[in-house]
Write an enzyme that holds these catalytic residues in place. Structure first.
Site, PDB file in Angstrom:
ATOM      1  N   GLU A 258     -21.159  20.487 -61.992  1.00 46.43           N
ATOM      2  CA  GLU A 258     -22.611  20.483 -61.790  1.00 46.43           C
ATOM      3  C   GLU A 258     -23.033  19.037 -61.938  1.00 46.43           C
ATOM      4  O   GLU A 258     -22.878  18.471 -63.015  1.00 46.43           O
ATOM      5  CB  GLU A 258     -23.311  21.310 -62.879  1.00 46.43           C
ATOM      6  CG  GLU A 258     -22.867  22.740 -62.998  1.00 46.43           C
ATOM      7  CD  GLU A 258     -23.337  23.569 -61.840  1.00 46.43           C
ATOM      8  OE1 GLU A 258     -24.320  23.173 -61.190  1.00 46.43           O
ATOM      9  OE2 GLU A 258     -22.704  24.586 -61.557  1.00 46.43           O
ATOM     10  N   CYS A 297     -31.727  18.345 -64.573  1.00 44.08           N
ATOM     11  CA  CYS A 297     -30.951  18.315 -63.331  1.00 44.08           C
ATOM     12  C   CYS A 297     -31.704  19.011 -62.210  1.00 44.08           C
ATOM     13  O   CYS A 297     -31.467  18.751 -61.043  1.00 44.08           O
ATOM     14  CB  CYS A 297     -29.604  18.987 -63.556  1.00 44.08           C
ATOM     15  SG  CYS A 297     -29.755  20.638 -64.237  1.00 44.08           S
TER      16      CYS A 297
HETATM   17  P1  NAP Z   1     -22.424  11.362 -67.447  1.00 47.66           P
HETATM   18  O1  NAP Z   1     -22.577   9.966 -67.902  1.00 47.66           O
HETATM   19  O2  NAP Z   1     -21.702  11.590 -66.189  1.00 47.66           O
HETATM   20  O3  NAP Z   1     -21.723  12.118 -68.652  1.00 47.66           O
HETATM   21  C1  NAP Z   1     -21.476  13.487 -68.556  1.00 47.66           C
HETATM   22  C2  NAP Z   1     -20.417  13.875 -69.564  1.00 47.66           C
HETATM   23  O4  NAP Z   1     -19.167  13.340 -69.158  1.00 47.66           O
HETATM   24  C3  NAP Z   1     -20.658  13.346 -70.960  1.00 47.66           C
HETATM   25  O5  NAP Z   1     -20.268  14.324 -71.900  1.00 47.66           O
HETATM   26  C4  NAP Z   1     -19.764  12.138 -71.028  1.00 47.66           C
HETATM   27  O6  NAP Z   1     -19.407  11.818 -72.342  1.00 47.66           O
HETATM   28  C5  NAP Z   1     -18.579  12.661 -70.264  1.00 47.66           C
HETATM   29  N1  NAP Z   1     -17.670  11.643 -69.782  1.00 47.66           N
HETATM   30  C6  NAP Z   1     -17.964  10.451 -69.251  1.00 47.66           C
HETATM   31  N2  NAP Z   1     -16.826   9.820 -68.921  1.00 47.66           N
HETATM   32  C7  NAP Z   1     -15.803  10.623 -69.263  1.00 47.66           C
HETATM   33  C8  NAP Z   1     -14.389  10.519 -69.196  1.00 47.66           C
HETATM   34  N3  NAP Z   1     -13.798   9.456 -68.688  1.00 47.66           N
HETATM   35  N4  NAP Z   1     -13.648  11.553 -69.657  1.00 47.66           N
HETATM   36  C9  NAP Z   1     -14.220  12.649 -70.183  1.00 47.66           C
HETATM   37  N5  NAP Z   1     -15.565  12.778 -70.273  1.00 47.66           N
HETATM   38  C10 NAP Z   1     -16.345  11.791 -69.813  1.00 47.66           C
HETATM   39  O7  NAP Z   1     -23.815  12.075 -67.308  1.00 47.66           O
HETATM   40  P2  NAP Z   1     -25.024  12.094 -68.342  1.00 47.66           P
HETATM   41  O8  NAP Z   1     -25.628  10.739 -68.331  1.00 47.66           O
HETATM   42  O9  NAP Z   1     -24.649  12.673 -69.633  1.00 47.66           O
HETATM   43  O10 NAP Z   1     -25.998  13.128 -67.655  1.00 47.66           O
HETATM   44  C11 NAP Z   1     -26.890  12.759 -66.630  1.00 47.66           C
HETATM   45  C12 NAP Z   1     -26.413  13.285 -65.304  1.00 47.66           C
HETATM   46  O11 NAP Z   1     -26.062  14.656 -65.422  1.00 47.66           O
HETATM   47  C13 NAP Z   1     -27.462  13.250 -64.235  1.00 47.66           C
HETATM   48  O12 NAP Z   1     -26.880  12.711 -63.094  1.00 47.66           O
HETATM   49  C14 NAP Z   1     -27.809  14.698 -63.997  1.00 47.66           C
HETATM   50  O13 NAP Z   1     -28.195  15.009 -62.694  1.00 47.66           O
HETATM   51  C15 NAP Z   1     -26.579  15.397 -64.341  1.00 47.66           C
HETATM   52  N6  NAP Z   1     -26.867  16.750 -64.783  1.00 47.66           N
HETATM   53  C16 NAP Z   1     -26.554  17.760 -63.973  1.00 47.66           C
HETATM   54  C17 NAP Z   1     -26.805  19.051 -64.370  1.00 47.66           C
HETATM   55  C18 NAP Z   1     -26.447  20.207 -63.498  1.00 47.66           C
HETATM   56  O14 NAP Z   1     -26.483  21.321 -63.985  1.00 47.66           O
HETATM   57  N7  NAP Z   1     -26.109  19.985 -62.271  1.00 47.66           N
HETATM   58  C19 NAP Z   1     -27.367  19.297 -65.607  1.00 47.66           C
HETATM   59  C20 NAP Z   1     -27.691  18.226 -66.419  1.00 47.66           C
HETATM   60  C21 NAP Z   1     -27.422  16.940 -65.996  1.00 47.66           C
HETATM   61  P3  NAP Z   1     -20.025  10.536 -73.101  1.00 47.66           P
HETATM   62  O15 NAP Z   1     -21.455  10.806 -73.293  1.00 47.66           O
HETATM   63  O16 NAP Z   1     -19.266  10.516 -74.375  1.00 47.66           O
HETATM   64  O17 NAP Z   1     -19.766   9.362 -72.231  1.00 47.66           O
END
Ligand code: NAP
Length: 676
Positions: A258, A297
């Site tokens: 997602e 999101c």
């Molecule tokens: P993100 O930076 O992509 O991080 C998402 C998750 O991935 C976090 O738990 C992050 O952990 C983890 N992560 C990052 N790099 C990783 C790696 N190399 N290995 C394992 N895990 C890793 O996104 P975010 O800033 O938290 O969230 C914002 C984004 O999420 C927006 O683009 C939004 O659209 C999207 N979103 C989508 C939905 C949906 O249902 N479609 C819902 C909510 C949000 P760390 O924090 O420890 O880096």
């Protein structure tokens, strides 16, 4: 200031932050207040613990046992939600944001608990679809079944919903019978940690069913097998990085994603200023821009309105946005809190600047806005920012740049076809809404845009009082979307549970299929009932237990009496010549409902007993007409049992009516509630 130590829960132990720990800052003050992450986390031990301890314990239970655990967890979290609210303010969330995240998460657990009890069997095998007839005589049949994966679900969540984000994945996972390792985003992991602590302390879950990683996952993803699932929510960049991990590709590890979404809301051509729909549209857009400071999101990023209404939309929306008090989320007067971090604020400003290359900012100045009760620049505050894009056909950033904050762009459309084309320029989104009172508009959008959006939300004056909101994913409905939105699907009721189960096609004889699925399959062996099954209690009845009744001859007087008594004097029952002219009947025939009534009269046991009520019947088919002089008899078999509570359960009976030549004349499934 003390720095909170946000721990992981690994293989039954709480592990405090260690080397490589990251500092977490308050969204409101920008001050460091917590630390999370430990490079020494033994991820292999966590996987082993889940696979060898949690998985077997969960799989030993049935769907209903696990559904009851979800309900108990929801009640337990509900009793402690104030503590979650108190902590969650530091993420920048207001009390109304908590309702989405914390209450929404608890509500999701409740819905899955209820669906598990109502829509899944009281056993360990979920049957998907009907029995398939694979042979002429029915001695070799097919059936699809679903059983829990033997691995672990690794849930990687975004920062914006530290509680709901975890629970919407955890509920279907636990219901499926699979243990979970939850990895929340570091920025808000302290709220998730508290929710996990509460759940573990409740003692409701078996050992190994739930573990937590705060901070990095180490090389956990390199150690997954075909029995594991990664369920990811976050940015498209991270999703791409993780899903192309060679180990995940080589082992066909399930990867549900997602990710970003440029959700659109379309104002219908019928919904100009002065209509209830126009006001509703403005209200929904304002709410979606400001709830959770736009870090949703499903938030509306693109506002698509008829060209001639664009000035009115901008004016009305600006007026509403101007009323959004921004400030310390703990203040009751605050309508919009802070973004999760200063990094996030910088990211949103950078994305807004890109959008600004193609669109004019018509509301909200990030350099000039008021914040109540907090230092505007120390915390991660931003005002809502509205842009207007005059040429959406030529623009690209407005359709592909997700500023994950209170940012949205208005654009005009010429006709509905153009509106649909613009909505689809998002290349796959979680949700698109259409505010219209015209069903033909709704249908055109559904056909033109359905393939590009995971959910279409229609709202108007008739539904607005009870509608749930453009931005609310509901546990009953699918959440996810194609393309940019990640191509994943979550929730959607029992559909969401299937991500954690394997669907297997089973082929074999009726007895084999009945034994595997614990559902009697027609032509499987019958068990001769020792006593009338209506005299036996729910838990004494066996699947396949059967009685055969004596025959009863249907007379012409019966048919005439039934016609007169009920008023059903349809010609097929009353007029021999007319009935004969009908291609289906040899002449006057018995009413189908007369046969059902006679069947009940044949199989019922009249005395007070464990059968409490007849609650309905399913799949009724009349297969052959019955004429006066024919003799019908009934076979009644226990097909399936579903325990409802400690007092009673539902019995599904397979009922077959045959005539004197053993030809089937009717078949159905009868439902009764039987005392436990
Ligand atoms: P993100 O930076 O992509 O991080 C998402 C998750 O991935 C976090 O738990 C992050 O952990 C983890 N992560 C990052 N790099 C990783 C790696 N190399 N290995 C394992 N895990 C890793 O996104 P975010 O800033 O938290 O969230 C914002 C984004 O999420 C927006 O683009 C939004 O659209 C999207 N979103 C989508 C939905 C949906 O249902 N479609 C819902 C909510 C949000 P760390 O924090 O420890 O880096």
């Amino acid at each position: 200031m003390t720095i909170e130590q946000i721990s992981s829960f690994a293989a039954g132990q709480w592990i405090a932050p260690g080397s490589g720990a990251r500092t977490i800052h308050s969204a409101i003050t920008g001050a460091p207040f917590a630390s999370a992450g430990n490079e020494a986390l033994d991820v292999q031990a966590m996987l082993d613990h889940a696979r060898n301890v949690g998985g077997p314990a969960l799989r030993a239970l049935g769907f209903h046992d696990r559904a009851r655990m979800l309900k108990a967890l929801a009640a337990h979290l509900g009793a402690h939600k104030q503590a979650l609210y108190d902590l969650s303010f530091s993420t920048g969330a207001t009390q109304s944001d908590h309702l989405i995240d914390i209450d929404g998460g608890i509500g999701t657990l409740f819905v899955f608990a209820s669906k598990g009890r109502r829509e899944m069997p009281d056993g360990q095998v979920y049957v998907d679809g009907d029995v398939e007839q694979l042979s002429r005589n029915g001695t070799f049949l097919g059936q699809h079944i679903c059983t829990p994966l033997h691995g672990v679900a690794v849930h990687i969540n975004a920062f914006n919903f530290p509680v709901w984000g975890m629970l919407e994945k955890l509920a279907p996972t636990i219901l499926a019978g699979v243990p979970a390792i939850v990895k929340p985003a570091t920025n808000s992991c302290y709220v998730t940690e508290l929710a996990v602590k509460l759940m573990l302390d409740s003692g409701i879950l078996p050992e190994g069913a739930l573990q937590l990683v705060t901070g990095g996952l180490g090389d956990m993803l390199d150690r997954l097998t075909c029995q594991d699932v990664v369920s990811f929510t976050g940015s498209a960049d991270t999703a791409l990085k993780l899903r192309r991990n060679p180990h995940i590709l080589e082992n066909s590890v399930r990867f549900v994603a997602e990710q970003d979404s440029l959700n659109a809301s379309i104002l219908g051509p019928d919904a100009g200023p002065g209509t209830p729909e126009f006001d509703l549209f403005v209200k929904e857009v304002q709410r979606e821009m400001t709830a959770k400071a736009g870090q949703k999101c499903t938030a509306i990023r693109r506002i698509i309105a008829p060209e001639n209404t664009v000035p009115a939309v901008i004016e009305a929306l600006s007026a509403r946005l101007a009323k959004t008090t921004i400030g310390d989320p703990r203040l009751e007067s605050t309508r919009m809190g802070a973004l999760v971090s200063l990094d996030q604020k910088r990211d949103v400003l950078a994305k807004a600047a890109l959008i600004g290359q193609e669109a004019e900012r018509v509301f909200g100045d990030p350099e000039n806005f008021a914040v109540e009760g907090a230092d505007r620049d120390a915390g991660a505050f931003l005002p809502p920012m509205l842009f207007h894009c005059a040429d959406p056909d030529r623009a690209t950033h407005v359709h592909d740049t997700e500023a994950f904050g209170p940012v949205s762009t208005v654009m005009g459309y010429r006709d509905l076809e153009h509106a649909i084309a613009l909505a689809n320029r998002g290349e796959g989104s979680l949700v698109a809404s259409v505010i219209t009172h015209d069903p033909t508009v709704a249908r055109e959008v559904a056909l033109g845009a359905g393939a590009f959006h995971g959910r279409l939300y229609f709202n108007n004056r008739d539904s607005m009082k009870e509608s749930t909101g453009h931005g609310s994913p509901l546990p009953h409905m699918v959440h996810g979307g194609p393309g940019r939105a990640g191509g994943g699907e979550e929730m959607g009721g029992v559909r969401g549970v299937m991500h954690y189960m394997q669907r297997t096609a089973i082929q074999g004889s009726p007895d084999i299929l009945s034994a595997i699925a614990d559902v009697w399959v027609p032509e499987a062996q019958e068990i001769k009932a020792e006593a009338h099954p209506f005299t036996r209690r729910f838990h004494d009845l066996s699947i396949g237990e059967t009685i055969h009744t004596d025959p009863r001859t249907v007379s012409l007087e019966d048919i005439e009496h039934f016609a007169e008594f009920t008023g059903d004097t349809f010609y097929a029952h009353t007029d021999e010549d007319a009935a004969k002219r009908n291609p289906f009947f040899p002449g006057r025939v018995a009413h189908g409902y007369l046969l059902l009534s006679f069947a009940a009269g044949l199989f019922v046991e009249p005395n007070e007993g464990p059968v409490l009520a007849n609650t309905g019947l399913d799949n009724l088919r009349f297969m052959k007409p019955v004429s006066a002089g024919d003799a019908i008899k009934v076979r009644l078999t226990v097909k399936k049992k579903t325990r409802r509570n400690d007092e009673y359960g539902e019995v599904r009976w397979h009922v077959t009516l045959t005539n004197q030549d053993d030809e089937k004349v009717a078949e159905y499934e009868l439902l009764t509630m039987n005392a436990y």
